[in-house]
Motif scaffolding. Structure first.
Motif, mmCIF file in Angstrom:
data_model
loop_
_atom_site.group_PDB
_atom_site.id
_atom_site.type_symbol
_atom_site.label_atom_id
_atom_site.label_comp_id
_atom_site.label_asym_id
_atom_site.label_seq_id
_atom_site.Cartn_x
_atom_site.Cartn_y
_atom_site.Cartn_z
ATOM 1 N N ILE A 1 7.173 -4.912 -33.179
ATOM 2 C CA ILE A 1 6.549 -4.012 -32.360
ATOM 3 C C ILE A 1 7.270 -2.646 -32.276
ATOM 4 O O ILE A 1 6.583 -1.516 -31.976
ATOM 5 N N CYS A 2 8.519 -2.495 -32.658
ATOM 6 C CA CYS A 2 9.200 -1.380 -32.409
ATOM 7 C C CYS A 2 8.761 -0.280 -33.475
ATOM 8 O O CYS A 2 8.920 0.959 -33.276
ATOM 9 N N ARG A 3 8.055 -0.757 -34.618
ATOM 10 C CA ARG A 3 7.510 0.437 -35.403
ATOM 11 C C ARG A 3 6.138 1.151 -34.593
ATOM 12 O O ARG A 3 6.150 2.161 -35.349
ATOM 13 N N ASP A 4 5.952 0.844 -33.786
ATOM 14 C CA ASP A 4 4.862 1.561 -32.748
ATOM 15 C C ASP A 4 5.368 2.176 -31.715
ATOM 16 O O ASP A 4 4.641 2.600 -30.741
ATOM 17 N N LEU A 5 6.643 2.280 -31.616
ATOM 18 C CA LEU A 5 7.454 2.930 -30.615
ATOM 19 C C LEU A 5 8.256 4.130 -31.143
ATOM 20 O O LEU A 5 9.594 4.053 -30.824
#
Length: 222
Positions: free
Chosen positions: A3-7
């Protein structure tokens, strides 16, 4: 942690005690300043390769991972050689003397680890270390998770969660269930920081509806 790829704008991430072994998703978090990864399954210090591009990273907690190895000095020097912008490593302030010494004693990391072949021998005692990371007593797990959750809430200008309100699991529930619930809570708090007013209003409306549904169910059961 994909999910960090989108943050890309996230500034503080708390992923302690999560069984994490791959840090590649963090390469997109260019505003990241604090990263807490204590007690995971990171077996190779080559994972630091994914953090070298995070110029704003100032605090890293990587202790109690298999990659720390049997030589604390070499481990610390290697981390500081590759992340010289750190001001605090494993809750210990970084000194100018250490940064200079790291150029001599630290190992330069130039490539990420091979996923199917852990390199450099930094994974000594991986099996026992990994086992230790999942055997944390419930009380210690609760204390560490509560502390890290409240740090996130402070970043969001929210009141800290009292210990008696943080975890309502019965003694029969497993540590796995407790960690899952706490991890979901931390993820939601982190994501809230990325939302604008409209997004927060949607979250508020959804929470109100969920609470009303739970209250209705409780009344029916009574």
């Amino acid at each position: 942690i994909s999910i960090c790829r989108d943050l890309p704008n996230i500034e503080v991430i708390t992923f302690s005690v999560n069984g994490i072994s791959d840090l590649e998703p963090l390469t997109q978090c260019q505003n990241l300043s604090e990263l807490y990864l204590r007690k995971n399954n990171i077996t190779s210090l080559n994972e630091l390769f994914h953090l070298k591009g995070l110029s704003r990273l100032r605090v890293l907690w990587l202790a109690e991972n298999p990659c720390c190895g049997q030589d604390p000095h070499r481990y610390r020097m290697t981390v500081l050689r590759n992340l010289p912008g750190l001001q605090k490593l494993d809750n210990q302030a970084v000194t100018e003397e250490e940064l200079s010494q790291a150029l001599v004693d630290g190992v330069e990391i130039t490539a990420p680890p091979a996923r199917r072949n852990v390199e450099n021998g930094w994974s000594e005692s991986t099996e026992s270390s990994a086992a230790g990371s999942t055997a944390e007593p419930g009380s210690e797990l609760l204390s560490s998770s509560l502390e890290e959750t409240n740090k996130i809430r402070e970043e969001l200008d929210m009141k800290p969660v009292p210990r008696d309100k943080y975890s309502f699991f019965s003694p029969r529930e497993t540590d796995c269930n407790r960690k899952k619930r706490n991890n979901v809570l931390n993820a939601i708090l982190l994501l809230m920081k990325e939302l604008d007013v409209e997004g927060l209003e949607i979250i508020q409306q959804t929470v109100v509806r969920r609470l009303q549904a739970f209250q209705k169910k409780e009344l029916q059961e009574e």
